[in-house]
Design a protein around this motif. Structure first.
Motif, PDB file in Angstrom:
ATOM      1  N   THR A 199     -22.456  31.883  54.606  1.00  0.00           N
ATOM      2  CA  THR A 199     -23.863  31.004  54.533  1.00  0.00           C
ATOM      3  C   THR A 199     -23.833  29.909  55.685  1.00  0.00           C
ATOM      4  O   THR A 199     -24.715  29.359  56.424  1.00  0.00           O
ATOM      5  CB  THR A 199     -23.983  31.359  53.131  1.00  0.00           C
ATOM      6  OG1 THR A 199     -24.451  32.569  52.429  1.00  0.00           O
ATOM      7  CG2 THR A 199     -25.646  30.941  53.015  1.00  0.00           C
ATOM      8  N   LEU A 200     -23.064  28.515  55.596  1.00  0.00           N
ATOM      9  CA  LEU A 200     -23.063  27.358  55.826  1.00  0.00           C
ATOM     10  C   LEU A 200     -22.567  27.936  57.695  1.00  0.00           C
ATOM     11  O   LEU A 200     -23.641  26.919  58.319  1.00  0.00           O
ATOM     12  CB  LEU A 200     -22.626  26.557  55.390  1.00  0.00           C
ATOM     13  CG  LEU A 200     -22.273  26.259  53.316  1.00  0.00           C
ATOM     14  CD1 LEU A 200     -21.673  24.945  53.601  1.00  0.00           C
ATOM     15  CD2 LEU A 200     -23.515  25.967  53.743  1.00  0.00           C
ATOM     16  N   SER A 201     -22.293  28.659  57.938  1.00  0.00           N
ATOM     17  CA  SER A 201     -21.680  28.801  58.982  1.00  0.00           C
ATOM     18  C   SER A 201     -22.835  29.373  59.903  1.00  0.00           C
ATOM     19  O   SER A 201     -23.118  29.337  60.717  1.00  0.00           O
ATOM     20  CB  SER A 201     -20.775  29.705  59.840  1.00  0.00           C
ATOM     21  OG  SER A 201     -19.600  29.414  58.791  1.00  0.00           O
ATOM     22  N   ASN A 202     -23.697  30.120  59.507  1.00  0.00           N
ATOM     23  CA  ASN A 202     -24.709  31.063  60.416  1.00  0.00           C
ATOM     24  C   ASN A 202     -25.940  30.070  59.531  1.00  0.00           C
ATOM     25  O   ASN A 202     -26.994  29.897  60.938  1.00  0.00           O
ATOM     26  CB  ASN A 202     -24.923  32.311  58.791  1.00  0.00           C
ATOM     27  CG  ASN A 202     -24.298  33.221  59.657  1.00  0.00           C
ATOM     28  OD1 ASN A 202     -23.357  33.262  60.312  1.00  0.00           O
ATOM     29  ND2 ASN A 202     -24.408  34.515  58.508  1.00  0.00           N
ATOM     30  N   ALA A 203     -25.973  29.014  58.792  1.00  0.00           N
ATOM     31  CA  ALA A 203     -27.154  28.618  58.737  1.00  0.00           C
ATOM     32  C   ALA A 203     -26.710  27.109  59.927  1.00  0.00           C
ATOM     33  O   ALA A 203     -28.026  26.665  61.063  1.00  0.00           O
ATOM     34  CB  ALA A 203     -27.169  27.843  57.384  1.00  0.00           C
ATOM     35  N   THR A 204     -25.968  26.724  60.252  1.00  0.00           N
ATOM     36  CA  THR A 204     -25.235  26.205  61.570  1.00  0.00           C
ATOM     37  C   THR A 204     -25.666  26.897  62.919  1.00  0.00           C
ATOM     38  O   THR A 204     -26.137  26.165  63.984  1.00  0.00           O
ATOM     39  CB  THR A 204     -23.516  25.282  62.002  1.00  0.00           C
ATOM     40  OG1 THR A 204     -24.089  25.066  59.608  1.00  0.00           O
ATOM     41  CG2 THR A 204     -23.985  24.524  62.432  1.00  0.00           C
TER      42      THR A 204
END
Length: 303
Positions: A199-204
């Motif tokens: 989720t954080l990777s996609n958000a970044t």
């Protein structure tokens, strides 16, 4: 393992050397609005972790129901066991969406001109601390999730039961809470080995894509600077001795690994390439020198 070997002969100098106060940093007036927004998310993080840690699953009830398809009582017992678990899984998933928003707000503050990433991290330590706390939570959540295979088993049973409409007149109100669209999104989330980190990777990545006027380097330099600062604090007694708790060492290690993974995901060449601004050899070395029990898991996360 190949990624680790690639960096063994590399030496990188001139990394940022300053102390990030992960224990005591307080927001300035300029940080206050974003800090409050992110804090409203982070204050629920321990409750989320406690809920995940106490997740027991409905494995026995599901096995009994599958083995006795004509026993209405066992079907009802399995369904009534799974429904509250699905509500709990929705809560975890919904929290990931809030975390995603919080991360993007922090990235916006920590990458915007005219300051460099190093200047941002030095000036806005409370926001840097929140960024670190999001990463720390994320790795803890994913470490726990990987030890609970019951999550996917429970959710698969729920979806099968709903789609086949086997249960009649039994608590189908849950579909108001977890409709088909929500179930699809949750299924994709829990199918990941490390769903919060994904989720954080996609958000970044989305942050970079959506902010076309912001140079990519602003984001990748923010991540590489954070990794470098964590490495320096871990390997420098002058800095590490300022931590009041040993838990802060593990916190610092998790944060370093988290930002490396984000950098690797966002930068076109990755973190292990020769052009990387992260001293991977130094980061791996400092991890191996730490006594914490979780070092092996963190090293595995970088493979």
């Amino acid at each position: 393992m190949g990624n680790l070997l690639k960096v063994l002969t590399r030496e990188i100098e001139n990394y940022p050397h300053f102390f990030l106060d992960f224990e005591n940093a307080q927001p300035t007036e300029g940080e206050r609005d974003v800090w409050n927004q992110v804090n409203s998310v982070l204050q629920d993080s321990e409750n989320i972790l406690s809920g995940l840690q106490s997740y027991k699953g409905a494995g026995q009830e599901i096995r009994d129901a599958i083995q006795n398809p004509s026993d209405h009582m066992l079907q009802e017992r399995a369904w009534n066991s799974v429904c509250p678990l699905v509500i709990k899984l929705k809560k975890f998933y919904s929290f990931s969406l809030r975390l995603e928003e919080g991360l993007q707000s922090l990235l916006e503050c920590l990458t915007c001109p005219p300051f460099t990433p190093t200047q941002h991290l030095e000036r806005e330590q409370a926001l840097a601390k929140q960024f670190a706390e999001i990463l720390h939570f994320t790795l803890r959540f994913d470490e726990l999730k990987m030890r609970i295979p019951a999550i996917q088993n429970d959710f698969s049973y729920y979806r099968r039961t709903i789609s086949r409409n086997r249960i009649n007149n039994m608590n189908l109100d849950i579909e108001n809470e977890v409709n088909n669209e929500m179930a699809n999104r949750m299924s994709l989330f829990y199918a990941e080995a490390t769903p919060m980190l994904k989720t954080l990777s996609n958000a970044t990545t989305n942050f970079v894509t959506e902010n076309k006027t912001l140079p990519l380097e602003n984001t990748t330099d923010c991540l590489s600077t954070m990794a470098s600062v964590c490495k320096v604090m871990l390997e420098t007694p002058e800095y590490s001795s300022r931590f009041s708790s040993d838990d802060t060492l593990l916190f610092c290690m998790r944060v370093m690994v988290g930002v490396i993974i984000l950098y690797d995901h966002v930068h076109p060449n990755g973190a292990f390439n020769k052009s990387s601004k992260i001293d991977m050899k130094g980061c791996i070395k400092v991890l191996k020198e730490q006594p914490a029990d979780n070092v092996e898991g963190l090293l595995n996360a970088l493979k």
